[in-house]
Design an enzyme around this catalytic site. Sequence first.
Site, PDB file in Angstrom:
ATOM      1  N   THR A 105       5.605   0.988 -11.518  1.00 14.44           N
ATOM      2  CA  THR A 105       5.550   2.245 -12.151  1.00 14.44           C
ATOM      3  C   THR A 105       4.497   3.234 -11.656  1.00 14.44           C
ATOM      4  O   THR A 105       4.585   4.501 -11.512  1.00 14.44           O
ATOM      5  CB  THR A 105       5.257   2.233 -13.843  1.00 14.44           C
ATOM      6  OG1 THR A 105       3.954   1.863 -13.997  1.00 14.44           O
ATOM      7  CG2 THR A 105       6.273   1.277 -14.514  1.00 14.44           C
ATOM      8  N   VAL A 159      -1.776  -3.003  -0.723  1.00 11.46           N
ATOM      9  CA  VAL A 159      -2.615  -2.470   0.296  1.00 11.46           C
ATOM     10  C   VAL A 159      -1.828  -2.345   1.820  1.00 11.46           C
ATOM     11  O   VAL A 159      -1.632  -1.221   2.354  1.00 11.46           O
ATOM     12  CB  VAL A 159      -3.601  -3.673   0.821  1.00 11.46           C
ATOM     13  CG1 VAL A 159      -4.392  -3.308   1.853  1.00 11.46           C
ATOM     14  CG2 VAL A 159      -4.486  -3.598  -0.379  1.00 11.46           C
ATOM     15  N   LEU A 163       3.280  -6.278   4.542  1.00 13.45           N
ATOM     16  CA  LEU A 163       2.413  -6.974   5.477  1.00 13.45           C
ATOM     17  C   LEU A 163       1.044  -8.051   4.441  1.00 13.45           C
ATOM     18  O   LEU A 163       0.683  -7.509   3.480  1.00 13.45           O
ATOM     19  CB  LEU A 163       1.452  -5.982   6.351  1.00 13.45           C
ATOM     20  CG  LEU A 163       2.018  -5.090   7.022  1.00 13.45           C
ATOM     21  CD1 LEU A 163       1.068  -4.185   7.839  1.00 13.45           C
ATOM     22  CD2 LEU A 163       2.624  -5.868   8.117  1.00 13.45           C
ATOM     23  N   GLU A 217       3.525  11.496  -0.376  1.00 14.94           N
ATOM     24  CA  GLU A 217       3.763  11.557  -1.703  1.00 14.94           C
ATOM     25  C   GLU A 217       4.362  12.976  -2.041  1.00 14.94           C
ATOM     26  O   GLU A 217       4.450  13.890  -1.371  1.00 14.94           O
ATOM     27  CB  GLU A 217       2.348  11.438  -2.365  1.00 14.94           C
ATOM     28  CG  GLU A 217       1.801  10.123  -2.143  1.00 14.94           C
ATOM     29  CD  GLU A 217       2.303   8.897  -2.803  1.00 14.94           C
ATOM     30  OE1 GLU A 217       2.889   9.328  -3.967  1.00 14.94           O
ATOM     31  OE2 GLU A 217       2.514   7.796  -2.186  1.00 14.94           O
ATOM     32  N   LYS A 232      -7.363   1.436  -1.200  1.00 14.76           N
ATOM     33  CA  LYS A 232      -6.886  -0.031  -0.516  1.00 14.76           C
ATOM     34  C   LYS A 232      -8.158  -0.565   0.013  1.00 14.76           C
ATOM     35  O   LYS A 232      -8.153  -2.103  -0.065  1.00 14.76           O
ATOM     36  CB  LYS A 232      -5.883   0.157   0.825  1.00 14.76           C
ATOM     37  CG  LYS A 232      -4.622   1.107   0.430  1.00 14.76           C
ATOM     38  CD  LYS A 232      -3.779   1.316   1.629  1.00 14.76           C
ATOM     39  CE  LYS A 232      -2.286   1.904   1.129  1.00 14.76           C
ATOM     40  NZ  LYS A 232      -1.487   2.118   2.190  1.00 14.76           N
TER      41      LYS A 232
END
Length: 372
Positions: A105, A159, A163, A217, A232
Amino acid sequence: MTSHSFSTSRSAAPSTSSPPIRVYVAGVGDVGAALLRQIDAREENGQDLRLIGACTSRRAAWVAPDRGPEALLTGLEEAAPPDWPAIVDRLTQETPRPLVFVDATGSPDVAAHYEVLLRGGVHVVTPSKLANTRSQSTFDQLQAAAAEAGVQYRYETTVGAGLPVVQTVRDLVATGDRVHSIRGGVSGTLTFLFSALRDGASFSEAVRAAVDRGYAEPDVRDDLSGTDVARKFLILARTASYAVEPSDVQVESLVPDPLADHSYDAFLDRLSTVDPHWRERSTAAAVEDAVLQYVGHFSPEGIEVGVESVPGDTAFGQLGAQENLFEITTDRYADVPLVVRGPGAGPSVTAAGVLADVLTVAREAGSSLPPT
């Protein structure tokens, strides 16, 4: 609600003495919907994941395990708003184990329930950075809650999308290695932007292209602020067993101060006013056979994220659109860093990383799920 298509036939579940892994998915946006499709595909192949319910910010529904995501989405269209105390109570008190709660969410209200879920014996998997980037004590409490309850708290996709960066750092620490530094280009949006600059686009053109292609975004200033990159690196530093507070991170924002308080449309319309600044910086870098890149760096001295001039013939100088690159230096990887590189954005890639976390929980919980 966006229309999602799923297959409706069901293969017989394999005979097994191990319990099925039940999954609840909070958030059915792009990542959540992609995850439902991937879970559905595994169920079609007779592999033992059982979707038991899901919610959006406006609707919550439960579904019988043999009915699948399509029935669940239909139920969501007709359901009442989520009652989080009731949902958490049902998950912690009434639902058979093993159970995985997936939070896709990005809501602080949902993240606030992690500790109760973990202490209630529910595994938690999330691509959301919110819970892990609050205070150091909050991060430590979540780790302690999972350890004390004997469940897993997994956040690989916070992050590097799909990957295996977080797990790599975890494994290094678990095997006695010490992380000395992590350097990375870790924003798919910003690597796209600077690759476009490298190819001759103006700054404003590159930003608009990222917006138009859906790479950014909803408000591109969330990407340009550098906050996502900072979060991150905060997560990576904490995963590497360093204590770091959000206030300790130094961040260079690409949002021009004079435009920060403008409406979104006005911001985009006036962004061309900073094109000369970025053209000058790019030209100065080119004189040194270098290019600009947005790079994060962690060391025991702290975390810094911002624009660097990097040699054009290096991996950082050649990062393609939406690529991520991580260089990890440790006791063992002292002379040549350990490198993780690949696509670092996209709903399907992120959902696959979330599913991998769910399957890791399943295998370690003793399920009969076959390897991926």
